[in-house]
Design an enzyme around this catalytic site. Structure first.
Site, PDB file in Angstrom:
ATOM      1  N   PHE A   1       0.839  -1.203   0.000  1.00  0.00           N
ATOM      2  CA  PHE A   1       0.000   0.000   0.000  1.00  0.00           C
ATOM      3  C   PHE A   1       0.872   1.250   0.000  1.00  0.00           C
ATOM      4  O   PHE A   1       2.060   1.207   0.320  1.00  0.00           O
ATOM      5  CB  PHE A   1      -0.931   0.010   1.212  1.00  0.00           C
ATOM      6  N   CYS A   2       0.252   2.373  -0.383  1.00  0.00           N
ATOM      7  CA  CYS A   2       0.924   3.666  -0.363  1.00  0.00           C
ATOM      8  C   CYS A   2      -0.138   4.733  -0.116  1.00  0.00           C
ATOM      9  O   CYS A   2      -1.283   4.417   0.185  1.00  0.00           O
ATOM     10  CB  CYS A   2       1.679   3.908  -1.667  1.00  0.00           C
ATOM     11  N   THR A   3       0.211   5.991  -0.255  1.00  0.00           N
ATOM     12  CA  THR A   3      -0.707   7.072   0.112  1.00  0.00           C
ATOM     13  C   THR A   3      -1.955   7.108  -0.761  1.00  0.00           C
ATOM     14  O   THR A   3      -3.078   7.066  -0.273  1.00  0.00           O
ATOM     15  CB  THR A   3       0.011   8.433   0.043  1.00  0.00           C
TER      16      THR A   3
ATOM     17  N   ILE B   1      -4.097   4.639   0.951  1.00  0.00           N
ATOM     18  CA  ILE B   1      -4.572   4.935   2.302  1.00  0.00           C
ATOM     19  C   ILE B   1      -5.705   5.945   2.281  1.00  0.00           C
ATOM     20  O   ILE B   1      -6.687   5.822   3.022  1.00  0.00           O
ATOM     21  CB  ILE B   1      -3.401   5.479   3.158  1.00  0.00           C
TER      22      ILE B   1
END
Length: 214
Positions: free
Chosen positions: A164-166, A193
């Site tokens: 996952f990332c922003t 996120i």
């Protein structure tokens, strides 16, 4: 989406931002674009979105909206780069719209019902502010260090891996890197996120989400 003329695309964004009084950072590359922008007027922001969709002939985009009490950007910056997210591999480009994406609800289900390896693909200072429960911190300063981190892990190539990332952009590249390394069971959080927190503000994510504005 492929952009043949990055210079004219840069000019399009600069003119659009000027006409709608939109501030923020926009990155344009041959592989596509990524923007984080703000506007004091919801109407003008909607105009920005619609004209963007028309220009690129898109039916929709996964816009991730949030509100702030003060304007998070002071100026407009449009940058041309070789890649939206720097990997050093310009050949890495998603061949399909969906590549092992998990919706926030499916992400929660896998997290709580299975035993996946969860990897935060962001930098160490972003991880420190907040992350998912049980996520591994690669302790990277920049994304180009991520492949080396993975090479040092003893993760079974058939093990289910969640990344996952922003906002989801970095993972579009990260999942290609892992698939090229032979990981056959890797999944990414759709919309990152920010998309997850819209549906689950107080669930599997702990802490704050680091975003790049003032």
């Amino acid at each position: 989406i492929p952009i043949a003329d990055v210079e004219s695309t840069k000019q399009f964004f600069q003119k659009l931002c000027e006409e709608t009084d939109t501030k923020g950072l926009i990155i344009v590359a041959p592989e596509g674009f990524n923007s984080t922008v703000s506007n004091k007027s919801k109407t003008k922001l909607e105009t920005y979105k619609q004209r963007l969709l028309q220009h690129f002939q898109l039916e929709s985009l996964n816009f991730k909206d949030s509100e702030s009490n003060q304007r998070p950007f002071r100026r407009v910056t449009v940058k041309i780069r070789e890649e939206i997210v720097t990997t050093g591999h310009t050949e890495y480009s998603p061949q399909a719209e969906k590549n092992h994406h998990l919706s926030p609800s499916d992400w929660n289900k896998v997290m709580t019902e299975e035993k996946p390896v969860i990897i935060d693909t962001r930098n160490w200072y972003e991880y420190k502010i907040g992350t998912f429960k049980g996520a591994i911190n690669p302790n990277t300063e920049k994304f180009t260090e991520f492949p080396e981190f993975m090479d040092k892990q003893n993760i079974d190539k058939n093990q289910k891996v969640l990344i996952f990332c922003t906002g989801g952009i970095r993972c579009e590249k990260g999942i290609l890197e892992l698939q090229n390394k032979g990981y056959s069971n890797v999944y990414q959080l759709e919309g990152g996120i920010l998309n997850y927190l819209k549906e689950y503000p107080d669930n599997q994510y702990e802490g704050e989400c680091f975003v790049f504005d003032h």
